[in-house]
Design a protein around this motif. Structure first.
Motif, PDB file in Angstrom:
ATOM      1  N   GLY A  74     -13.257  26.855 -23.355  1.00 49.23           N
ATOM      2  CA  GLY A  74     -12.652  26.889 -24.694  1.00 49.23           C
ATOM      3  C   GLY A  74     -12.351  25.502 -25.210  1.00 49.23           C
ATOM      4  N   ILE A  75     -11.903  24.617 -24.315  1.00 46.10           N
ATOM      5  CA  ILE A  75     -11.602  23.230 -24.716  1.00 46.10           C
ATOM      6  C   ILE A  75     -11.910  22.319 -23.537  1.00 46.10           C
ATOM      7  CG2 ILE A  75      -9.144  23.535 -24.104  1.00 46.10           C
ATOM      8  CD1 ILE A  75      -8.530  21.538 -26.443  1.00 46.10           C
ATOM      9  N   ALA A  76     -12.459  21.151 -23.832  1.00 46.31           N
ATOM     10  CA  ALA A  76     -12.803  20.209 -22.760  1.00 46.31           C
ATOM     11  C   ALA A  76     -12.720  18.786 -23.284  1.00 46.31           C
ATOM     12  CB  ALA A  76     -14.212  20.499 -22.235  1.00 46.31           C
ATOM     13  N   ALA A  77     -12.625  17.843 -22.353  1.00 45.38           N
ATOM     14  CA  ALA A  77     -12.519  16.428 -22.716  1.00 45.38           C
ATOM     15  C   ALA A  77     -13.610  15.625 -22.031  1.00 45.38           C
ATOM     16  CB  ALA A  77     -11.152  15.883 -22.308  1.00 45.38           C
ATOM     17  N   LEU A  78     -14.026  14.571 -22.723  1.00 37.52           N
ATOM     18  CA  LEU A  78     -14.958  13.594 -22.150  1.00 37.52           C
ATOM     19  C   LEU A  78     -14.250  12.248 -22.137  1.00 37.52           C
ATOM     20  CD1 LEU A  78     -17.841  12.709 -21.250  1.00 37.52           C
ATOM     21  CD2 LEU A  78     -18.379  12.405 -23.676  1.00 37.52           C
ATOM     22  N   VAL A  79     -14.143  11.679 -20.951  1.00 33.63           N
ATOM     23  CA  VAL A  79     -13.499  10.380 -20.750  1.00 33.63           C
ATOM     24  C   VAL A  79     -14.609   9.367 -20.502  1.00 33.63           C
ATOM     25  CG1 VAL A  79     -12.128   9.075 -19.084  1.00 33.63           C
ATOM     26  CG2 VAL A  79     -11.400  11.382 -19.763  1.00 33.63           C
ATOM     27  N   LEU A  80     -14.674   8.322 -21.310  1.00 30.02           N
ATOM     28  CA  LEU A  80     -15.691   7.283 -21.091  1.00 30.02           C
ATOM     29  C   LEU A  80     -14.987   5.977 -20.776  1.00 30.02           C
ATOM     30  CD1 LEU A  80     -16.939   8.776 -24.148  1.00 30.02           C
ATOM     31  CD2 LEU A  80     -18.826   8.123 -22.686  1.00 30.02           C
ATOM     32  N   VAL A  81     -15.345   5.373 -19.656  1.00 31.17           N
ATOM     33  CA  VAL A  81     -14.754   4.092 -19.271  1.00 31.17           C
ATOM     34  C   VAL A  81     -15.850   3.061 -19.014  1.00 31.17           C
ATOM     35  CG1 VAL A  81     -12.651   5.118 -18.302  1.00 31.17           C
ATOM     36  CG2 VAL A  81     -14.655   4.761 -16.825  1.00 31.17           C
ATOM     37  N   ASP A  82     -15.438   1.800 -19.021  1.00 31.84           N
ATOM     38  CA  ASP A  82     -16.361   0.678 -18.792  1.00 31.84           C
ATOM     39  C   ASP A  82     -17.562   0.729 -19.736  1.00 31.84           C
ATOM     40  OD1 ASP A  82     -17.312  -1.655 -17.795  1.00 31.84           O
ATOM     41  OD2 ASP A  82     -17.902  -0.876 -15.822  1.00 31.84           O
ATOM     42  N   ILE A  83     -17.243   0.933 -21.010  1.00 27.39           N
ATOM     43  CA  ILE A  83     -18.274   0.907 -22.051  1.00 27.39           C
ATOM     44  C   ILE A  83     -17.920  -0.189 -23.059  1.00 27.39           C
ATOM     45  CG2 ILE A  83     -18.957   3.340 -21.906  1.00 27.39           C
ATOM     46  CD1 ILE A  83     -17.119   3.797 -24.426  1.00 27.39           C
ATOM     47  N   HIS A  84     -18.871  -0.479 -23.938  1.00 33.38           N
ATOM     48  CA  HIS A  84     -18.660  -1.432 -25.034  1.00 33.38           C
ATOM     49  C   HIS A  84     -19.085  -0.721 -26.310  1.00 33.38           C
ATOM     50  CE1 HIS A  84     -18.925  -3.894 -21.422  1.00 33.38           C
ATOM     51  NE2 HIS A  84     -18.255  -4.837 -22.062  1.00 33.38           N
ATOM     52  N   HIS A  85     -18.100  -0.320 -27.124  1.00 35.11           N
ATOM     53  CA  HIS A  85     -18.363   0.512 -28.307  1.00 35.11           C
ATOM     54  C   HIS A  85     -18.353  -0.369 -29.546  1.00 35.11           C
ATOM     55  CE1 HIS A  85     -18.647   3.972 -30.834  1.00 35.11           C
ATOM     56  NE2 HIS A  85     -18.357   4.827 -29.877  1.00 35.11           N
ATOM     57  N   PHE A  86     -19.456  -0.305 -30.319  1.00 33.08           N
ATOM     58  CA  PHE A  86     -19.585  -1.186 -31.493  1.00 33.08           C
ATOM     59  C   PHE A  86     -20.124  -0.380 -32.664  1.00 33.08           C
ATOM     60  CE2 PHE A  86     -21.173  -5.804 -32.435  1.00 33.08           C
ATOM     61  CZ  PHE A  86     -19.879  -6.217 -32.702  1.00 33.08           C
ATOM     62  N   ALA A  87     -20.063   0.957 -32.544  1.00 32.01           N
ATOM     63  CA  ALA A  87     -20.786   1.813 -33.484  1.00 32.01           C
ATOM     64  C   ALA A  87     -19.821   2.713 -34.238  1.00 32.01           C
ATOM     65  CB  ALA A  87     -21.797   2.661 -32.708  1.00 32.01           C
ATOM     66  N   ALA A  88     -20.378   3.507 -35.145  1.00 36.17           N
ATOM     67  CA  ALA A  88     -19.591   4.513 -35.862  1.00 36.17           C
ATOM     68  C   ALA A  88     -19.397   5.732 -34.962  1.00 36.17           C
ATOM     69  CB  ALA A  88     -20.325   4.915 -37.138  1.00 36.17           C
ATOM     70  N   LEU A  89     -18.219   6.339 -35.037  1.00 40.00           N
ATOM     71  CA  LEU A  89     -17.911   7.485 -34.175  1.00 40.00           C
ATOM     72  C   LEU A  89     -18.522   8.792 -34.668  1.00 40.00           C
ATOM     73  CD1 LEU A  89     -14.115   7.073 -33.260  1.00 40.00           C
ATOM     74  CD2 LEU A  89     -16.115   6.390 -31.971  1.00 40.00           C
ATOM     75  N   TRP A  90     -18.843   8.867 -35.983  1.00 34.14           N
ATOM     76  CA  TRP A  90     -19.352  10.146 -36.492  1.00 34.14           C
ATOM     77  C   TRP A  90     -20.620  10.559 -35.757  1.00 34.14           C
ATOM     78  CZ3 TRP A  90     -24.254   9.832 -38.319  1.00 34.14           C
ATOM     79  CH2 TRP A  90     -24.684   8.656 -38.916  1.00 34.14           C
ATOM     80  N   ILE A  91     -21.340   9.602 -35.209  1.00 31.74           N
ATOM     81  CA  ILE A  91     -22.619   9.917 -34.567  1.00 31.74           C
ATOM     82  C   ILE A  91     -22.388  10.866 -33.383  1.00 31.74           C
ATOM     83  CG2 ILE A  91     -24.527   8.885 -33.261  1.00 31.74           C
ATOM     84  CD1 ILE A  91     -24.147   6.427 -35.232  1.00 31.74           C
ATOM     85  N   GLU A  92     -21.414  10.543 -32.520  1.00 35.54           N
ATOM     86  CA  GLU A  92     -21.176  11.424 -31.369  1.00 35.54           C
ATOM     87  C   GLU A  92     -20.452  12.714 -31.760  1.00 35.54           C
ATOM     88  OE1 GLU A  92     -20.558   8.047 -31.171  1.00 35.54           O
ATOM     89  OE2 GLU A  92     -18.606   7.614 -30.268  1.00 35.54           O
TER      90      GLU A  92
END
Ligand code: NDP
Length: 337
Positions: free
Chosen positions: A108-126
């Motif tokens: 019903g509900i879940a989370a995705l945890v992302l670590v050790d990344i470099h984010h430089f983009a728009a979030l709407w894509i994901e």
């Protein structure tokens, strides 16, 4: 200086060539080129090819791992964790997306945890990618210290965007994606590049005085949207994208970044909800369509994301134009200069 017309296939090919020439392996270059092309296609220029020199700088300085091989783990029954292996965010997001969607449908509900990344983009894509699968989705990421907390005059928070998506009965999902700063950093940078003034309330100069000059804001600090309200949203994003998941707060990212112009190391949190598991499985889509219809009945009102989707229709066949100086710079970077 004239602009250079490109089809979206040409945008993708140029980005891929440039990234591959600067140390990205095939999987990372493809995921990142997809992201840059999606931003160009929706005319979100501050997160399209404009970002490519920053990505290349981070590869060349050795800060980012162009051959990152993100690993996926289940760390709780409804929590997926992706260790990004020091790479750019897009490949880590691609690897985490299906496990997240699967868990959201199971639980019903879940989370995705992302670590050790470099984010430089728009979030709407994901977020849009999940909402297109019928899920309600959220994303949060922090960055570097660029925005003063309410009452402050020095950078402390990242520009800390929040994105939310909801599936529609037909057509693309409703997605909003907004920085908790009054304006995204990329927009301020573009205004500084092009010599445009910005509206009042976007930032302060290095002496803490209000200014509309984009260069002075870059040397001083950006401000949150809506005063203390945006400041609290930025605070929440710091906690969700760093405190909760064991990654760097924006101020920590700034302290440790090499300032090569590329994205700092950080984390991201995504949440996915399967609306069919929340008590109105038969009605949730149509009921929410009535909300949108009623809202849009007023002149002057539109849904967030509609501008992007309209742009997507025109660029699909018509392509985009890229400032010649930026195009020349990217061609040069692809050739090793
Ligand atoms: P905007 O202020 O341009 O837009 C924010 C949202 O509001 C969009 O969803 C937009 O939809 C919507 N919107 C705008 N005008 C209206 C309107 N009149 N009626 C209804 N909705 C409207 O975006 P920001 O400058 O705040 O952020 C830009 C981007 O920067 C985001 O994509 C964000 O993810 C990115 N970013 C990334 C960071 C990172 O570290 N990776 C850091 C900070 C920001 P529409 O698009 O259709 O106009």
């Amino acid at each position: 200086m004239s602009d250079v017309p490109l089809t979206l296939d040409e945008v993708h090919a140029l980005a891929t060539r440039c990234l591959a020439a600067n140390g990205c392996d095939g999987a990372n270059a493809a995921a990142l080129a997809d992201t840059l092309t999606a931003a160009e296609g929706d005319l979100c220029v501050s997160h399209g090819l404009f970002r490519l020199p920053g990505y290349v700088a981070a590869l060349r300085s050795g800060k980012v791992n162009g051959a990152a091989d993100p690993g996926v783990d289940e760390i709780a029954p409804s929590v997926v964790r992706v260790d990004g292996d020091g790479g750019f965010a897009p490949l880590a997001l691609v690897r985490g997306r299906e496990p997240l969607a699967e868990k959201a449908r199971d639980q019903g509900i879940a989370a995705l945890v992302l670590v050790d990344i470099h984010h430089f983009a728009a979030l709407w894509i994901e977020v849009e990618a999940l909402a297109e699968q019928g899920l309600c989705a959220f994303a949060f990421t922090a960055s570097k210290a660029l925005v003063a907390a309410a009452g402050g005059t020095r950078p402390f928070f990242g520009t800390n965007p929040v994105s939310f998506g909801w599936p529609r009965r037909s057509g693309p999902p409703m997605v909003f994606d907004q920085a908790s700063a009054a304006m995204a950093r990329g927009e301020v940078m573009i205004a500084a590049r092009d010599g445009h003034d910005l509206p009042p309330g976007v930032g302060l100069d290095a002496d803490g005085k209000p200014t509309t000059n984009a260069k002075e804001i870059l040397a001083g600090t950006q401000l949150p949207f809506g005063g203390y309200k945006g400041s609290s949203v930025a605070l929440m994003v710091e906690i969700l994208a760093a405190g909760l998941i064991g990654e760097r707060f924006s101020f920590e990212a700034s302290e440790r970044d090499n300032n090569d112009g590329g994205p700092a190391r950080g984390g991201e949190l995504m949440l996915a909800i399967d609306p069919r598991r929340f008590g109105d499985a038969e009605g949730y889509l149509d009921h929410t369509e009535t909300l949108f219809e009623k809202m849009l009945a007023q002149d002057g009102v539109r849904l967030p994301g509609d501008r992007r989707h309209a742009n997507r229709e025109t660029t699909r066949d018509g392509g985009v134009t890229v400032p010649k100086a930026l195009h020349d710079q990217i061609v040069g970077l692809a050739a090793g200069s």
